[in-house]
Design a protein around this motif. Structure first.
Motif, PDB file in Angstrom:
ATOM      1  N   VAL A 108       0.944  -1.156  -0.220  1.00  0.00           N
ATOM      2  CA  VAL A 108      -0.149   0.143  -0.034  1.00  0.00           C
ATOM      3  C   VAL A 108       0.861   1.145   0.010  1.00  0.00           C
ATOM      4  O   VAL A 108       1.827   1.340   0.896  1.00  0.00           O
ATOM      5  CB  VAL A 108      -0.930   0.109   1.443  1.00  0.00           C
ATOM      6  N   ARG A 109       0.457   2.208  -0.794  1.00  0.00           N
ATOM      7  CA  ARG A 109       1.457   3.591  -0.927  1.00  0.00           C
ATOM      8  C   ARG A 109       0.311   4.653  -0.537  1.00  0.00           C
ATOM      9  O   ARG A 109      -0.587   4.726  -1.394  1.00  0.00           O
ATOM     10  CB  ARG A 109       2.033   3.634  -2.232  1.00  0.00           C
ATOM     11  N   LEU A 110       0.707   5.456   0.193  1.00  0.00           N
ATOM     12  CA  LEU A 110       0.086   6.716   0.379  1.00  0.00           C
ATOM     13  C   LEU A 110       0.492   7.843   0.240  1.00  0.00           C
ATOM     14  O   LEU A 110       1.878   7.965   0.492  1.00  0.00           O
ATOM     15  CB  LEU A 110      -0.465   6.576   2.010  1.00  0.00           C
ATOM     16  N   SER A 111       0.097   8.929  -0.311  1.00  0.00           N
ATOM     17  CA  SER A 111       0.684  10.084  -0.691  1.00  0.00           C
ATOM     18  C   SER A 111      -0.283  11.352  -0.426  1.00  0.00           C
ATOM     19  O   SER A 111      -1.465  11.212  -0.838  1.00  0.00           O
ATOM     20  CB  SER A 111       1.212  10.127  -1.849  1.00  0.00           C
ATOM     21  N   LEU A 112       0.440  12.242   0.185  1.00  0.00           N
ATOM     22  CA  LEU A 112      -0.545  13.418   0.421  1.00  0.00           C
ATOM     23  C   LEU A 112       0.307  14.637   0.188  1.00  0.00           C
ATOM     24  O   LEU A 112       1.429  14.979   0.618  1.00  0.00           O
ATOM     25  CB  LEU A 112      -0.804  13.544   1.956  1.00  0.00           C
ATOM     26  N   ASP A 122       3.729  -7.389   4.608  1.00  0.00           N
ATOM     27  CA  ASP A 122       4.318  -7.973   5.834  1.00  0.00           C
ATOM     28  C   ASP A 122       4.412  -6.590   6.981  1.00  0.00           C
ATOM     29  O   ASP A 122       4.450  -7.178   8.000  1.00  0.00           O
ATOM     30  CB  ASP A 122       5.551  -8.576   5.613  1.00  0.00           C
ATOM     31  N   GLU A 123       4.223  -5.537   6.404  1.00  0.00           N
ATOM     32  CA  GLU A 123       4.269  -4.391   7.479  1.00  0.00           C
ATOM     33  C   GLU A 123       3.247  -3.882   7.802  1.00  0.00           C
ATOM     34  O   GLU A 123       3.033  -3.093   8.721  1.00  0.00           O
ATOM     35  CB  GLU A 123       5.144  -3.226   6.772  1.00  0.00           C
ATOM     36  N   ILE A 124       1.992  -4.660   7.499  1.00  0.00           N
ATOM     37  CA  ILE A 124       0.429  -4.240   7.580  1.00  0.00           C
ATOM     38  C   ILE A 124      -0.167  -5.210   8.482  1.00  0.00           C
ATOM     39  O   ILE A 124      -0.159  -6.231   8.246  1.00  0.00           O
ATOM     40  CB  ILE A 124      -0.247  -3.994   6.243  1.00  0.00           C
ATOM     41  N   THR A 139     -12.170   7.687   3.998  1.00  0.00           N
ATOM     42  CA  THR A 139     -11.046   7.467   4.851  1.00  0.00           C
ATOM     43  C   THR A 139     -10.484   6.021   4.781  1.00  0.00           C
ATOM     44  O   THR A 139     -11.073   5.138   5.140  1.00  0.00           O
ATOM     45  CB  THR A 139     -11.381   7.926   6.262  1.00  0.00           C
ATOM     46  N   ILE A 140      -9.216   5.783   4.402  1.00  0.00           N
ATOM     47  CA  ILE A 140      -8.530   4.612   4.815  1.00  0.00           C
ATOM     48  C   ILE A 140      -7.368   4.856   5.668  1.00  0.00           C
ATOM     49  O   ILE A 140      -6.679   5.689   5.467  1.00  0.00           O
ATOM     50  CB  ILE A 140      -7.893   4.004   3.156  1.00  0.00           C
ATOM     51  N   THR A 141      -7.267   3.829   6.625  1.00  0.00           N
ATOM     52  CA  THR A 141      -6.456   3.871   7.700  1.00  0.00           C
ATOM     53  C   THR A 141      -5.489   2.612   7.647  1.00  0.00           C
ATOM     54  O   THR A 141      -6.160   1.407   7.564  1.00  0.00           O
ATOM     55  CB  THR A 141      -7.092   3.929   8.878  1.00  0.00           C
ATOM     56  N   VAL A 142      -4.066   3.008   7.624  1.00  0.00           N
ATOM     57  CA  VAL A 142      -3.256   1.561   7.533  1.00  0.00           C
ATOM     58  C   VAL A 142      -2.767   1.644   8.955  1.00  0.00           C
ATOM     59  O   VAL A 142      -2.173   2.372   9.394  1.00  0.00           O
ATOM     60  CB  VAL A 142      -2.037   1.957   6.574  1.00  0.00           C
ATOM     61  N   HIS A 143      -2.948   0.288   9.373  1.00  0.00           N
ATOM     62  CA  HIS A 143      -2.514  -0.138  10.897  1.00  0.00           C
ATOM     63  C   HIS A 143      -1.172  -0.683  10.834  1.00  0.00           C
ATOM     64  O   HIS A 143      -1.211  -1.705   9.995  1.00  0.00           O
ATOM     65  CB  HIS A 143      -3.299  -0.736  11.675  1.00  0.00           C
ATOM     66  N   THR A 144      -0.081  -0.657  11.363  1.00  0.00           N
ATOM     67  CA  THR A 144       1.043  -1.545  11.448  1.00  0.00           C
ATOM     68  C   THR A 144       1.159  -2.217  12.774  1.00  0.00           C
ATOM     69  O   THR A 144       0.452  -1.812  14.037  1.00  0.00           O
ATOM     70  CB  THR A 144       2.450  -0.511  11.536  1.00  0.00           C
ATOM     71  N   ARG A 147       1.578  -0.622  16.651  1.00  0.00           N
ATOM     72  CA  ARG A 147       0.249   0.134  17.010  1.00  0.00           C
ATOM     73  C   ARG A 147       0.435   1.701  16.532  1.00  0.00           C
ATOM     74  O   ARG A 147       0.072   2.518  17.104  1.00  0.00           O
ATOM     75  CB  ARG A 147       0.458  -0.081  18.438  1.00  0.00           C
ATOM     76  N   ARG A 148       0.873   1.713  15.016  1.00  0.00           N
ATOM     77  CA  ARG A 148       0.723   3.088  14.716  1.00  0.00           C
ATOM     78  C   ARG A 148      -0.316   2.952  13.484  1.00  0.00           C
ATOM     79  O   ARG A 148      -0.563   1.909  12.950  1.00  0.00           O
ATOM     80  CB  ARG A 148       2.133   3.671  13.997  1.00  0.00           C
ATOM     81  N   TRP A 149      -1.002   4.061  13.281  1.00  0.00           N
ATOM     82  CA  TRP A 149      -1.762   4.219  12.186  1.00  0.00           C
ATOM     83  C   TRP A 149      -1.722   5.190  11.369  1.00  0.00           C
ATOM     84  O   TRP A 149      -1.162   6.465  11.878  1.00  0.00           O
ATOM     85  CB  TRP A 149      -3.385   4.091  12.706  1.00  0.00           C
ATOM     86  N   TYR A 150      -1.960   5.074   9.799  1.00  0.00           N
ATOM     87  CA  TYR A 150      -1.964   6.144   9.018  1.00  0.00           C
ATOM     88  C   TYR A 150      -3.147   6.417   8.304  1.00  0.00           C
ATOM     89  O   TYR A 150      -3.151   5.668   7.327  1.00  0.00           O
ATOM     90  CB  TYR A 150      -0.471   5.882   8.225  1.00  0.00           C
ATOM     91  N   PRO A 151      -3.765   7.422   8.572  1.00  0.00           N
ATOM     92  CA  PRO A 151      -5.053   7.572   7.726  1.00  0.00           C
ATOM     93  C   PRO A 151      -4.851   8.430   6.616  1.00  0.00           C
ATOM     94  O   PRO A 151      -3.931   9.077   6.622  1.00  0.00           O
ATOM     95  CB  PRO A 151      -5.931   8.342   8.832  1.00  0.00           C
TER      96      PRO A 151
END
Length: 180
Positions: A108-112, A122-124, A139-144, A147-151
């Motif tokens: 998954v690649r996110l960009s803003l 394997d990192e998700i 909204t799409i949130t990637v959780h690692t 316990r970090r999340w990247y919305p």
């Protein structure tokens, strides 16, 4: 008794860094923004034309002829690999004027704006979606696992896109994401 007014002096407090004050701040991915007033140039350094000694003419310049050299083998291999990646399995891609998400067999690649991050499968730990009851921000949130999340929020042209995006993302997650 008479109270004396307090004298105001210069403040010596450190600025608080974080997402509350800088929306582009993502811990661990981006560094703090410079506070010395340095700004980034929107154009790359090579974009400026060097001053020429030729006379200015009113005729438009003709485009430069492209080189007749064939593309390097590495470039051809990279183009073929990209074509294989897109044809290999399901791909989810959504974007608006500022944000973009791509989910494919690589991850998954996110960009803003100018900031971007990439997660391999394997990192998700989880991928969560949320569509609002009102409005058009998906909204799409990637959780690692740590316990970090990247919305990231994508603005849809119409609310009908939410169902389509959910189906496309589910197909990608079913194909590539394996729960431990």
């Amino acid at each position: 008794m008479r109270a004396e007014p307090l004298k105001a002096g210069p403040l010596k407090a450190e600025p608080v860094m974080g997402a509350g004050f800088d929306p582009a701040f993502v811990p661990g991915i981006t560094g703090p923004t410079p506070t010395d007033g340095v700004t980034k140039s929107p154009e790359p350094k090579g974009a400026e034309e060097p001053p020429s000694s030729e006379r200015a003419s009113s005729e438009p310049r003709s485009p430069e002829p492209e080189s007749s050299e064939p593309a390097s083998p590495e470039r051809v291999d990279a183009d073929e690999a990209d074509a294989e990646d897109k044809a290999d399995g399901p791909v989810f891609e959504a974007s608006d004027r500022r944000a973009r998400i791509v989910a494919d067999r690589k991850g998954v690649r996110l960009s803003l704006d100018e900031e971007a991050c990439e997660f391999r499968w394997d990192e998700i730990a989880a991928v969560e979606t949320e569509s609002p009851r009102f409005g058009k921000r998906y909204t799409i949130t990637v959780h690692t696992p740590d316990r970090r999340w990247y919305p990231i929020e994508i603005e849809a042209a119409a609310r009908a896109r939410f169902k389509e995006w959910d189906e496309q993302l589910d197909a990608v997650l079913d194909a590539y994401f394996e729960e431990a």
